[in-house]
Design a protein around this motif. Sequence first.
Motif, PDB file in Angstrom:
ATOM      1  N   PHE A  66      -1.984  -3.669  13.615  1.00 42.85           N
ATOM      2  CA  PHE A  66      -3.095  -4.221  12.841  1.00 42.85           C
ATOM      3  C   PHE A  66      -4.336  -4.327  13.729  1.00 42.85           C
ATOM      4  N   LEU A 119       0.624  -1.233  10.276  1.00 35.25           N
ATOM      5  CA  LEU A 119       0.059  -1.968   9.161  1.00 35.25           C
ATOM      6  C   LEU A 119      -1.284  -1.362   8.764  1.00 35.25           C
ATOM      7  N   SER A 122      -0.684   1.716   6.590  1.00 30.73           N
ATOM      8  CA  SER A 122      -0.234   1.426   5.230  1.00 30.73           C
ATOM      9  C   SER A 122      -1.337   0.780   4.403  1.00 30.73           C
TER      10      SER A 122
END
Length: 135
Positions: A66, A119, A122
Amino acid sequence: MSRQEIGAFILRVILGVIFFVHGLDKFQAGIGNTVGFFDSIGIPGFFAYIVATIELVGGIAMVIGFGTNIVAYLFAIILLGALLTVKLSAGFLGGYEFDLALLGMSIHIVLSNSTGPSLDNSIFSKNQDKLLKVS
């Protein structure tokens, strides 16, 4: 998933774990010690909190993927600061070789468009798919 993506994923996770552990150690060993060290080398002590937080939170973010480019950029800044203020004078062996390797890993992540499963991928691939369908 390509070999490059697998390699980038492994690199990203290892870098994240290393920074997480270093940040955790700064807090567990007593952040006051790190503040004192920063003060002793002429860096304002409050930067110890910033560095330790970036290492701890950034390490977790890097592992899960992230904000990887931003986190890797922050890691590179921290490493350059460490190299220029403390590590360079200690010499290569036992001094800056580890930080140099981490710097190279961080720069690779900043420059690479692929960090494997993350992350970020996605979230942004779903948003990109939605944007393409609307257009």
